[in-house]
Design an enzyme around this catalytic site. Structure first.
Site, PDB file in Angstrom:
ATOM      1  N   PHE A  12      26.855 105.339 174.568  1.00 17.40           N
ATOM      2  CA  PHE A  12      25.524 104.945 174.467  1.00 17.40           C
ATOM      3  C   PHE A  12      24.332 106.007 174.819  1.00 17.40           C
ATOM      4  O   PHE A  12      23.824 106.394 173.856  1.00 17.40           O
ATOM      5  CB  PHE A  12      25.481 103.722 175.737  1.00 17.40           C
ATOM      6  CG  PHE A  12      24.104 102.316 175.635  1.00 17.40           C
ATOM      7  CD1 PHE A  12      23.143 102.415 174.354  1.00 17.40           C
ATOM      8  CD2 PHE A  12      23.545 102.488 177.004  1.00 17.40           C
ATOM      9  CE1 PHE A  12      21.953 102.209 174.776  1.00 17.40           C
ATOM     10  CE2 PHE A  12      22.521 101.671 177.198  1.00 17.40           C
ATOM     11  CZ  PHE A  12      22.109 101.453 176.469  1.00 17.40           C
ATOM     12  N   ALA A  81      29.050 111.417 180.902  1.00 17.37           N
ATOM     13  CA  ALA A  81      30.641 111.360 180.648  1.00 17.37           C
ATOM     14  C   ALA A  81      30.958 110.045 182.222  1.00 17.37           C
ATOM     15  O   ALA A  81      30.886 110.682 183.367  1.00 17.37           O
ATOM     16  CB  ALA A  81      31.629 112.303 180.434  1.00 17.37           C
ATOM     17  N   ASP A 125      20.604 103.764 190.422  1.00 16.07           N
ATOM     18  CA  ASP A 125      20.219 102.649 190.933  1.00 16.07           C
ATOM     19  C   ASP A 125      21.272 102.485 191.768  1.00 16.07           C
ATOM     20  O   ASP A 125      21.083 102.260 192.655  1.00 16.07           O
ATOM     21  CB  ASP A 125      18.928 102.139 190.583  1.00 16.07           C
ATOM     22  CG  ASP A 125      19.032 101.263 189.791  1.00 16.07           C
ATOM     23  OD1 ASP A 125      20.427 101.046 189.064  1.00 16.07           O
ATOM     24  OD2 ASP A 125      18.602 100.186 189.603  1.00 16.07           O
ATOM     25  N   TYR A 148      32.288 100.956 191.281  1.00 16.35           N
ATOM     26  CA  TYR A 148      32.194 102.011 190.335  1.00 16.35           C
ATOM     27  C   TYR A 148      30.731 102.777 191.174  1.00 16.35           C
ATOM     28  O   TYR A 148      30.412 104.007 191.382  1.00 16.35           O
ATOM     29  CB  TYR A 148      31.382 100.944 189.147  1.00 16.35           C
ATOM     30  CG  TYR A 148      30.034 101.675 188.326  1.00 16.35           C
ATOM     31  CD1 TYR A 148      29.962 103.034 187.757  1.00 16.35           C
ATOM     32  CD2 TYR A 148      28.570 101.468 188.053  1.00 16.35           C
ATOM     33  CE1 TYR A 148      29.243 103.397 186.506  1.00 16.35           C
ATOM     34  CE2 TYR A 148      27.915 101.781 187.326  1.00 16.35           C
ATOM     35  CZ  TYR A 148      27.890 103.085 186.931  1.00 16.35           C
ATOM     36  OH  TYR A 148      26.927 104.015 186.410  1.00 16.35           O
ATOM     37  N   ARG A 271      30.326  86.442 190.474  1.00 17.33           N
ATOM     38  CA  ARG A 271      32.316  87.536 190.273  1.00 17.33           C
ATOM     39  C   ARG A 271      32.574  88.058 191.479  1.00 17.33           C
ATOM     40  O   ARG A 271      31.532  87.756 192.782  1.00 17.33           O
ATOM     41  CB  ARG A 271      31.459  88.723 189.597  1.00 17.33           C
ATOM     42  CG  ARG A 271      31.316  89.648 189.901  1.00 17.33           C
ATOM     43  CD  ARG A 271      30.756  90.714 188.442  1.00 17.33           C
ATOM     44  NE  ARG A 271      29.946  91.825 189.044  1.00 17.33           N
ATOM     45  CZ  ARG A 271      28.807  92.540 188.632  1.00 17.33           C
ATOM     46  NH1 ARG A 271      29.632  92.408 187.068  1.00 17.33           N
ATOM     47  NH2 ARG A 271      28.113  93.082 189.180  1.00 17.33           N
TER      48      ARG A 271
HETATM   49  N1  LIG Z   1      23.848 102.278 180.674  1.00 15.77           N
HETATM   50  C1  LIG Z   1      23.205 102.258 182.366  1.00 15.77           C
HETATM   51  O1  LIG Z   1      22.820 101.319 181.953  1.00 15.77           O
HETATM   52  C2  LIG Z   1      23.180 103.702 183.146  1.00 15.77           C
HETATM   53  C3  LIG Z   1      21.954 103.240 184.092  1.00 15.77           C
HETATM   54  C4  LIG Z   1      22.190 103.947 185.066  1.00 15.77           C
HETATM   55  C5  LIG Z   1      22.929 105.682 185.071  1.00 15.77           C
HETATM   56  N2  LIG Z   1      24.484 105.432 183.862  1.00 15.77           N
HETATM   57  C6  LIG Z   1      25.023 106.701 183.840  1.00 15.77           C
HETATM   58  O2  LIG Z   1      24.768 107.360 182.067  1.00 15.77           O
HETATM   59  C7  LIG Z   1      26.309 107.475 182.277  1.00 15.77           C
HETATM   60  C8  LIG Z   1      26.150 107.253 181.028  1.00 15.77           C
HETATM   61  O3  LIG Z   1      26.248 106.378 180.806  1.00 15.77           O
HETATM   62  P1  LIG Z   1      26.365 104.768 179.315  1.00 15.77           P
HETATM   63  O4  LIG Z   1      26.275 103.829 179.220  1.00 15.77           O
HETATM   64  O5  LIG Z   1      26.237 105.861 178.457  1.00 15.77           O
HETATM   65  O6  LIG Z   1      28.094 105.227 179.362  1.00 15.77           O
HETATM   66  P2  LIG Z   1      29.413 104.881 178.141  1.00 15.77           P
HETATM   67  O7  LIG Z   1      30.140 104.255 178.892  1.00 15.77           O
HETATM   68  O8  LIG Z   1      28.685 104.355 177.276  1.00 15.77           O
HETATM   69  O9  LIG Z   1      29.075 106.228 177.971  1.00 15.77           O
HETATM   70  C9  LIG Z   1      30.208 107.003 178.418  1.00 15.77           C
HETATM   71  C10 LIG Z   1      31.082 108.408 178.309  1.00 15.77           C
HETATM   72  O10 LIG Z   1      32.058 109.057 178.359  1.00 15.77           O
HETATM   73  C11 LIG Z   1      32.514 109.423 177.922  1.00 15.77           C
HETATM   74  N3  LIG Z   1      34.180 109.204 178.772  1.00 15.77           N
HETATM   75  C12 LIG Z   1      34.634 108.176 179.823  1.00 15.77           C
HETATM   76  N4  LIG Z   1      35.255 109.027 180.420  1.00 15.77           N
HETATM   77  C13 LIG Z   1      35.461 110.536 180.201  1.00 15.77           C
HETATM   78  C14 LIG Z   1      36.516 111.767 180.277  1.00 15.77           C
HETATM   79  N5  LIG Z   1      37.472 111.701 181.563  1.00 15.77           N
HETATM   80  N6  LIG Z   1      36.112 112.877 179.518  1.00 15.77           N
HETATM   81  C15 LIG Z   1      34.526 112.785 178.658  1.00 15.77           C
HETATM   82  N7  LIG Z   1      34.424 111.776 178.205  1.00 15.77           N
HETATM   83  C16 LIG Z   1      34.382 110.443 179.065  1.00 15.77           C
HETATM   84  C17 LIG Z   1      33.409 107.964 177.336  1.00 15.77           C
HETATM   85  O11 LIG Z   1      34.220 108.293 175.995  1.00 15.77           O
HETATM   86  C18 LIG Z   1      31.596 107.330 176.929  1.00 15.77           C
HETATM   87  O12 LIG Z   1      31.368 108.180 175.484  1.00 15.77           O
HETATM   88  C19 LIG Z   1      26.890 106.809 182.974  1.00 15.77           C
HETATM   89  O13 LIG Z   1      27.616 108.371 183.841  1.00 15.77           O
HETATM   90  C20 LIG Z   1      26.452 105.902 184.283  1.00 15.77           C
HETATM   91  O14 LIG Z   1      27.265 106.299 185.219  1.00 15.77           O
HETATM   92  C21 LIG Z   1      23.966 104.852 182.905  1.00 15.77           C
END
Ligand SMILES: NC(=O)c1ccc[n+]([C@@H]2O[C@H](COP(=O)([O-])OP(=O)(O)OC[C@H]3O[C@@H](n4cnc5c(N)ncnc54)[C@H](O)[C@@H]3O)[C@@H](O)[C@H]2O)c1
Length: 334
Positions: A12, A81, A125, A148, A271
């Site tokens: 995403f 990732a 956060d 997580y 949950r």
């Molecule tokens: N979505 C949110 O609201 C949010 C908020 C704060 C921080 N984050 C952080 O931002 C980052 C991205 O979040 P997102 O929502 O886009 O996540 P997502 O789950 O949409 O995407 C994660 C991506 O990482 C890839 N991935 C997972 N394991 C892998 C591995 N071992 N090797 C290579 N690729 C791998 C997946 O295929 C996927 O494309 C994450 O680190 C998450 O912790 C997300």
């Protein structure tokens, strides 16, 4: 010129960040390294594949040999990732620890060996845990409440240890909850929107009293870009500035935008672990010039329109012209 390795770039937030980088003239190469778990999809990058500077590598951040090879060809790394869904972490915490902690170490160690000029580790956060009152600055204690968040807190510490111990020029960003197009429909906004648009019911945990700060994904990516270009190595930057809402108030907005009402909602028991309230201060990134550009109501309306336009799917299919160029694939990447 930047030669950027983006891990998790088919997910995403990573896919939005890749598009943003390809709009820059001083970027000569963007390589996405992504294992394409259930959450990753090359179609999230869509027409970005028309840009010859973008290459997709189907592989795993835990594959040290592959990571080493890729580091040698890049100057900066932005690390998205991760396993990122709280509910899944309640039952498969080991996978979260392996990917998020060991994966971060594998990348940072290789980055150090290859003289990477800037490494941005993307975090959340949620590492500060639930706050009864006030807001967490970057030096607030880490009190993760769910697996997580614990895996992300641990990954932040591992990442920062590579700055402290080996001098890797690394920054950490911690953003609040993101929303926008291309999000896998398991988190509340895309899940509720895709279900409500199909005329299905949604379920709200507890009394819908959980408070989250909602930041548009483009605003988070703008902040990450700022940290990549101007962040001070060794520093953590909170990325907030979105809108605080209870899940009940958020649901009310989504019901209205999807043209339905509270008859579509069933309350279920909370949950087993669910942090009540996240809140953080973001003065450091503000001092770098960060100003979120998206108003929540307008951003949510556009997001719902995107899901409506895409018939409740998260991503339009790729046309033949947009097929990714895969340069490497590994057994672990599948
Ligand atoms: N979505 C949110 O609201 C949010 C908020 C704060 C921080 N984050 C952080 O931002 C980052 C991205 O979040 P997102 O929502 O886009 O996540 P997502 O789950 O949409 O995407 C994660 C991506 O990482 C890839 N991935 C997972 N394991 C892998 C591995 N071992 N090797 C290579 N690729 C791998 C997946 O295929 C996927 O494309 C994450 O680190 C998450 O912790 C997300």
């Amino acid at each position: 010129m930047y030669e950027i390795l983006v891990t998790g770039g088919a997910g995403f937030i990573g896919s939005h960040f890749v598009r943003r980088m390809l709009r820059r003239d001083d970027v000569s190469r963007v390589t996405v390294l992504d294992a394409l778990t259930y959450a990753g999809n090359t179609a999230n990058l869509g027409d970005a594949f028309l840009d010859p500077r973008l290459t997709f590598v189907h592989g795993n951040i835990l594959d040290a040999a592959l990571v080493d090879e890729l580091m040698a060809r890049h100057t900066v790394v932005v690390h998205f990732a991760a396993e990122s869904h709280v509910d899944r972490s309640l039952t498969t915490a080991d996978r979260f620890l392996t990917t998020n902690v060991l994966g971060t170490h594998t990348l940072a160690a290789a980055a150090g060996r290859h003289g990477i000029e800037k490494f941005v580790h993307v975090s959340t956060d949620e590492v500060y845990g639930s706050l009864a009152e006030g807001a967490a600055g970057e030096d607030a204690p880490l009190r993760p409440g769910v697996p997580y968040a614990a895996s992300k807190a641990a990954s932040d510490l591992v990442a920062l240890s590579h700055f402290q111990t080996y001098g890797l020029p690394l920054c950490v960003t911690r953003s609040s909850n993101n929303y926008g197009p291309h999000q896998f429909p398991e988190k509340i906004i895309p899940l509720f929107v895709t279900r409500l648009l199909r005329g299905e019911k949604v379920t709200l945990h507890g009394q819908g009293q959980h408070v989250r700060n909602w930041l548009h994904v483009d605003d988070n990516c703008a902040g990450i870009e700022l940290v990549l270009c101007a962040g001070k190595p060794g520093e953590i930057y909170n990325l907030g500035g979105g809108t605080d809402l209870t899940s009940r108030d958020l649901t009310a907005k989504l019901l209205s935008l999807c043209g339905t009402d509270w008859d579509s909602v069933t309350y279920i028991p909370d949950r087993q672990a669910n942090d009540l309230r996240y809140s953080m201060l973001w003065d450091k990134i503000r001092a770098l010039g960060f100003r979120p550009a998206h108003d929540l109501d307008e951003g949510l309306e556009k997001t719902v329109q995107w899901y409506r336009h895409n018939h409740g799917r998260r991503t339009p299919p790729l046309s033949a012209a947009m097929r990714p160029r895969v340069i490497l694939a590994t057994a672990q990447g599948a």
